[in-house]
Design a protein around this motif. Structure first.
Motif, PDB file in Angstrom:
ATOM      1  N   ARG A  28      -4.751  20.631   2.806  1.00 41.95           N
ATOM      2  CA  ARG A  28      -4.206  21.347   3.959  1.00 41.95           C
ATOM      3  C   ARG A  28      -4.298  20.495   5.223  1.00 41.95           C
ATOM      4  O   ARG A  28      -3.435  20.544   6.087  1.00 41.95           O
ATOM      5  CB  ARG A  28      -4.976  22.656   4.116  1.00 41.95           C
ATOM      6  N   TRP A  29      -5.364  19.699   5.340  1.00 42.12           N
ATOM      7  CA  TRP A  29      -5.581  18.889   6.536  1.00 42.12           C
ATOM      8  C   TRP A  29      -5.427  17.393   6.293  1.00 42.12           C
ATOM      9  O   TRP A  29      -5.324  16.617   7.238  1.00 42.12           O
ATOM     10  CB  TRP A  29      -6.976  19.148   7.111  1.00 42.12           C
ATOM     11  N   PHE A  30      -5.487  16.986   5.037  1.00 41.59           N
ATOM     12  CA  PHE A  30      -5.441  15.553   4.719  1.00 41.59           C
ATOM     13  C   PHE A  30      -4.269  15.269   3.793  1.00 41.59           C
ATOM     14  O   PHE A  30      -4.266  15.690   2.643  1.00 41.59           O
ATOM     15  CB  PHE A  30      -6.752  15.104   4.060  1.00 41.59           C
ATOM     16  N   GLY A  31      -3.290  14.551   4.302  1.00 42.27           N
ATOM     17  CA  GLY A  31      -2.103  14.220   3.528  1.00 42.27           C
ATOM     18  C   GLY A  31      -1.884  12.721   3.474  1.00 42.27           C
ATOM     19  O   GLY A  31      -2.803  11.925   3.713  1.00 42.27           O
ATOM     20  N   PRO A  32      -0.660  12.309   3.184  1.00 43.75           N
ATOM     21  CA  PRO A  32      -0.358  10.884   3.045  1.00 43.75           C
ATOM     22  C   PRO A  32      -0.706  10.046   4.277  1.00 43.75           C
ATOM     23  O   PRO A  32      -1.193   8.918   4.137  1.00 43.75           O
ATOM     24  CB  PRO A  32       1.144  10.853   2.778  1.00 43.75           C
TER      25      PRO A  32
ATOM     26  N   ARG B 201      -6.339   6.770 -11.257  1.00 42.89           N
ATOM     27  CA  ARG B 201      -6.397   5.751 -12.308  1.00 42.89           C
ATOM     28  C   ARG B 201      -5.172   4.848 -12.250  1.00 42.89           C
ATOM     29  O   ARG B 201      -5.285   3.625 -12.274  1.00 42.89           O
ATOM     30  CB  ARG B 201      -6.521   6.411 -13.676  1.00 42.89           C
ATOM     31  N   ASP B 202      -3.999   5.444 -12.192  1.00 42.61           N
ATOM     32  CA  ASP B 202      -2.770   4.651 -12.118  1.00 42.61           C
ATOM     33  C   ASP B 202      -2.714   3.843 -10.824  1.00 42.61           C
ATOM     34  O   ASP B 202      -2.284   2.681 -10.825  1.00 42.61           O
ATOM     35  CB  ASP B 202      -1.533   5.550 -12.223  1.00 42.61           C
ATOM     36  N   ALA B 203      -3.142   4.444  -9.719  1.00 41.35           N
ATOM     37  CA  ALA B 203      -3.146   3.726  -8.440  1.00 41.35           C
ATOM     38  C   ALA B 203      -4.089   2.527  -8.501  1.00 41.35           C
ATOM     39  O   ALA B 203      -3.770   1.451  -7.970  1.00 41.35           O
ATOM     40  CB  ALA B 203      -3.552   4.668  -7.301  1.00 41.35           C
TER      41      ALA B 203
ATOM     42  N   ASN C 213       0.821  -1.217   0.000  1.00 46.16           N
ATOM     43  CA  ASN C 213       0.000   0.000   0.000  1.00 46.16           C
ATOM     44  C   ASN C 213       0.851   1.260   0.000  1.00 46.16           C
ATOM     45  O   ASN C 213       0.374   2.328  -0.403  1.00 46.16           O
ATOM     46  CB  ASN C 213      -0.957  -0.024   1.182  1.00 46.16           C
ATOM     47  N   ILE C 214       2.090   1.157   0.423  1.00 43.07           N
ATOM     48  CA  ILE C 214       3.011   2.295   0.336  1.00 43.07           C
ATOM     49  C   ILE C 214       3.175   2.679  -1.131  1.00 43.07           C
ATOM     50  O   ILE C 214       3.092   3.857  -1.497  1.00 43.07           O
ATOM     51  CB  ILE C 214       4.372   1.958   0.989  1.00 43.07           C
ATOM     52  N   VAL C 215       3.406   1.687  -1.977  1.00 39.26           N
ATOM     53  CA  VAL C 215       3.580   1.935  -3.406  1.00 39.26           C
ATOM     54  C   VAL C 215       2.297   2.512  -3.996  1.00 39.26           C
ATOM     55  O   VAL C 215       2.334   3.483  -4.759  1.00 39.26           O
ATOM     56  CB  VAL C 215       3.990   0.641  -4.137  1.00 39.26           C
ATOM     57  N   ILE C 216       1.165   1.937  -3.636  1.00 40.57           N
ATOM     58  CA  ILE C 216      -0.110   2.382  -4.201  1.00 40.57           C
ATOM     59  C   ILE C 216      -0.406   3.820  -3.799  1.00 40.57           C
ATOM     60  O   ILE C 216      -0.847   4.627  -4.623  1.00 40.57           O
ATOM     61  CB  ILE C 216      -1.233   1.413  -3.798  1.00 40.57           C
ATOM     62  N   LEU C 217      -0.132   4.172  -2.553  1.00 44.28           N
ATOM     63  CA  LEU C 217      -0.363   5.544  -2.114  1.00 44.28           C
ATOM     64  C   LEU C 217       0.597   6.518  -2.800  1.00 44.28           C
ATOM     65  O   LEU C 217       0.207   7.626  -3.176  1.00 44.28           O
ATOM     66  CB  LEU C 217      -0.247   5.642  -0.589  1.00 44.28           C
TER      67      LEU C 217
ATOM     68  N   GLY D 283       1.771   5.501   6.100  1.00 47.27           N
ATOM     69  CA  GLY D 283       1.622   6.916   5.744  1.00 47.27           C
ATOM     70  C   GLY D 283       2.877   7.711   6.044  1.00 47.27           C
ATOM     71  O   GLY D 283       3.279   8.588   5.270  1.00 47.27           O
ATOM     72  N   LEU D 284       3.518   7.411   7.165  1.00 48.09           N
ATOM     73  CA  LEU D 284       4.783   8.081   7.488  1.00 48.09           C
ATOM     74  C   LEU D 284       5.869   7.704   6.486  1.00 48.09           C
ATOM     75  O   LEU D 284       6.691   8.541   6.092  1.00 48.09           O
ATOM     76  CB  LEU D 284       5.214   7.747   8.918  1.00 48.09           C
ATOM     77  N   ALA D 285       5.876   6.439   6.050  1.00 44.30           N
ATOM     78  CA  ALA D 285       6.850   6.006   5.034  1.00 44.30           C
ATOM     79  C   ALA D 285       6.623   6.754   3.721  1.00 44.30           C
ATOM     80  O   ALA D 285       7.584   7.205   3.084  1.00 44.30           O
ATOM     81  CB  ALA D 285       6.750   4.499   4.818  1.00 44.30           C
ATOM     82  N   VAL D 286       5.365   6.917   3.329  1.00 44.25           N
ATOM     83  CA  VAL D 286       5.054   7.638   2.093  1.00 44.25           C
ATOM     84  C   VAL D 286       5.471   9.106   2.227  1.00 44.25           C
ATOM     85  O   VAL D 286       6.056   9.680   1.297  1.00 44.25           O
ATOM     86  CB  VAL D 286       3.558   7.509   1.734  1.00 44.25           C
TER      87      VAL D 286
END
Length: 181
Positions: free
Chosen positions: A108-112, A60-62, A47-51, A160-163
């Motif tokens: 602004r509030w929602f990231g990886p 689309r690519d994900a 899921n790291i790769v997909i994110l 998420g931290l890894a991404v």
């Protein structure tokens, strides 16, 4: 080659998706070798790769990478069309739907990290829903929800931290870019 034959030429997008899918499949297969205390509890390293693909190249690519990972990974592991395949597919589809919606949230509030946690919970919910509807037709399956929810929170946070860390790194030069310097 006969007159009716068609020749397909892969595009650069096809190559990029194939590289990402290969990385996700590799992580998924490696993850299958990690012993876990409960069946179905996995870190979700693919899921790291997909994110990453989602944030860099779009939904689309994900979706392509995620679905290729599920199908090819199950073929490599000998689980194609087994219950685990369908559970993985249900989780992947649920998380893809939620990630599609999450892209509409303010960056602004929602990231990886928040996207990863949301995707992990959606993945777990999709798997639980399918397990309840098909494999364990009893509400007792939902007794696993707190444990699976905790796993989704921990692994979603870690992924998420890894991404976030990977996105902060500069991209390596491609072979054509390296020759231009």
């Amino acid at each position: 080659m006969s007159a009716g034959d068609r020749v397909l030429f892969p595009t650069e997008d096809d190559h990029r998706i194939a590289r990402y899918a290969a990385a996700a499949i590799t992580l998924g297969v490696a993850e299958a070798a990690i012993p876990m205390p409960l069946p179905g509890v996995k870190p979700g390293l693919a899921n790291i790769v997909i994110l990453l693909v989602l944030l860099q190249h779009g939904w689309r690519d994900a979706a392509w990478v995620a679905l290729l990972r599920v199908v090819a990974g199950s073929l490599v592991l000998g689980q194609f069309l087994a219950p685990g395949f369908f559970l993985s597919l249900a989780g992947a589809c649920a998380s893809l739907v939620l990630l599609g919606v999450a892209q509409l949230l303010p960056r602004r509030w929602f990231g990886p990290v928040s996207h990863s946690i949301l995707a992990a919970f959606a993945h777990m919910a999709g798997q639980l829903a399918l397990a309840r509807a098909w494999l364990v037709p009893h509400d007792g399956v939902f007794l696993l929800a707190p444990v699976l929810g905790l796993a989704a929170l921990v692994f979603g946070l870690a992924n998420g931290l890894a991404v976030t860390r990977l996105l902060a790194e500069p991209l390596p030069a491609t072979p054509t870019e390296g020759n231009a310097a």
